[in-house]
Enzyme design. Sequence first.
Site, short mmCIF file in Angstrom:
data_model
loop_
_atom_site.label_atom_id
_atom_site.label_comp_id
_atom_site.label_asym_id
_atom_site.label_seq_id
_atom_site.Cartn_x
_atom_site.Cartn_y
_atom_site.Cartn_z
N GLY A 84 40.45 34.98 -70.08
CA GLY A 84 39.43 34.78 -69.06
C GLY A 84 38.09 34.41 -69.62
N GLN A 85 38.06 33.60 -70.69
CA GLN A 85 36.80 33.25 -71.34
C GLN A 85 36.98 31.97 -72.15
OE1 GLN A 85 33.65 33.02 -71.44
NE2 GLN A 85 33.08 35.15 -71.92
N HIS A 108 39.34 26.67 -73.11
CA HIS A 108 39.17 27.81 -72.20
C HIS A 108 40.53 28.48 -72.04
CE1 HIS A 108 37.25 30.06 -68.87
NE2 HIS A 108 38.49 30.09 -68.41
N CYS A 109 40.59 29.73 -72.44
CA CYS A 109 41.86 30.46 -72.42
C CYS A 109 41.96 31.29 -71.15
CB CYS A 109 41.97 31.37 -73.64
SG CYS A 109 43.53 32.27 -73.73
N PRO A 110 42.91 30.98 -70.26
CA PRO A 110 43.03 31.78 -69.02
C PRO A 110 43.55 33.19 -69.28
CG PRO A 110 44.80 30.18 -69.16
CD PRO A 110 43.88 29.88 -70.31
#
Length: 424
Positions: free
Chosen positions: A172-173, A167-169
């Site tokens: 945002g996805q 999950h890549c902050p």
Amino acid sequence: MAKRVYQVWKGSNRFILGGRLIFGPDARSLLITVSLILVPVVVFCVLVAGKLLHKFPAYNAGYAILVVAIVFTIYVLVLLLVTSAQDPGIIPRASHPPEEEFCFDSSASVDVGGRQTPSLQFPRTKEVMVNGMPVKIKYCDTCMLYRPPRCSHCSICNNCVERFDHHCPWVGQCIGQRNYRYFFLFVTSSTVLCIYVFSMSALYIKILMDGGYPTVWRAMKESPASVVLMAYCFISLWFVGGLTGFHLYLIGTNQTTYENFRYRADNRVNVYNRGCLRNFLEVFCSRTKPSRNKFRAYVQEEASRPPMSRAREMDADDSAVSDPRPKVEDDLEIGGDLLKISQRHNFEDVNEEIHGSNNNGPDNVASESEFAFSSGQQSPAVVLEARHWSRGVRSGSWEILPEILAMNSSVTESRSHMQKEGRH
């Protein structure tokens, strides 16, 4: 009014444009990512590329520097939007656990109603074959399904994602099977953009040194924006450049970030590795699978569940037998009506009596039956014939069986004989 799927979605995602775009719960971080891209590019276009417009008069090459920066920035932003605004490969949740996987363990029995019943067991893992080798898959309690190979549940988005990478902050996805390609292109393009801005800023410093600013210090004082951009791009290259190299290694070995960090120390065989060339072709040349979710579709009523297995049917029958209260209550009501019939010499009043008890409600029938049972005046044979009488009552037919008429006459004669003996 019927609702759409995205309006009742159980995950933590956020939807815009009527469910056409899906983001993670931390979608606001996109504003930070976009600003980290746009602000340096705007500064570059105004204070650096704008000064280079007339430095290359041949074929107006100075304008190409500005156009390339703008077009490449738009390309990076489009990749960012495609990565963060689409379904990463979410597996739809099941409405109930897979009943075919339930089994009964007689060794772990449970005491229910004074007897031992088998305990209901549910396997937490299963084995499937991938490229001729067994792979364990786990059951997800939240989504109520067995996760396919390389699938994992994201605790941030609260979804099971196929070929879950991480999950890549910054976008945002979740990064999964359907958006990993665009994520890699976004990171790679950001790296190239940083190199381009760094190179053009350094070129402008060199042009200033060739002009009226012979030393590096004077040239840097003349264009402090170039110095800031070079420092910013140098720092950014450590992040996006290192990320690009790491994912090149993951693609070449056909791994995900989650698998690399989780199973690095296990030294297990990678069953998904098909060779470096085929691994790259799988990521960049394979067709993107369609989404399993139709977020704009209307919510359909839950389909009827499949029939229970034989084991569960036996368990349901056992539970029904262990709780005889409904049957006892029915027999009490029927016995009360039969007792009233047995106490009457004129059987022509039966229909009125039965209709009266129905009009008074089940509570009245139950109270009268309780009184009859407490007085001890009910014949045991009446209870034995209760089931035959109930069939006639519930079907709307008030026909009295001959056996009951004979039984009622015997009950009446015995009662009169007892009364005469009491008088003497």
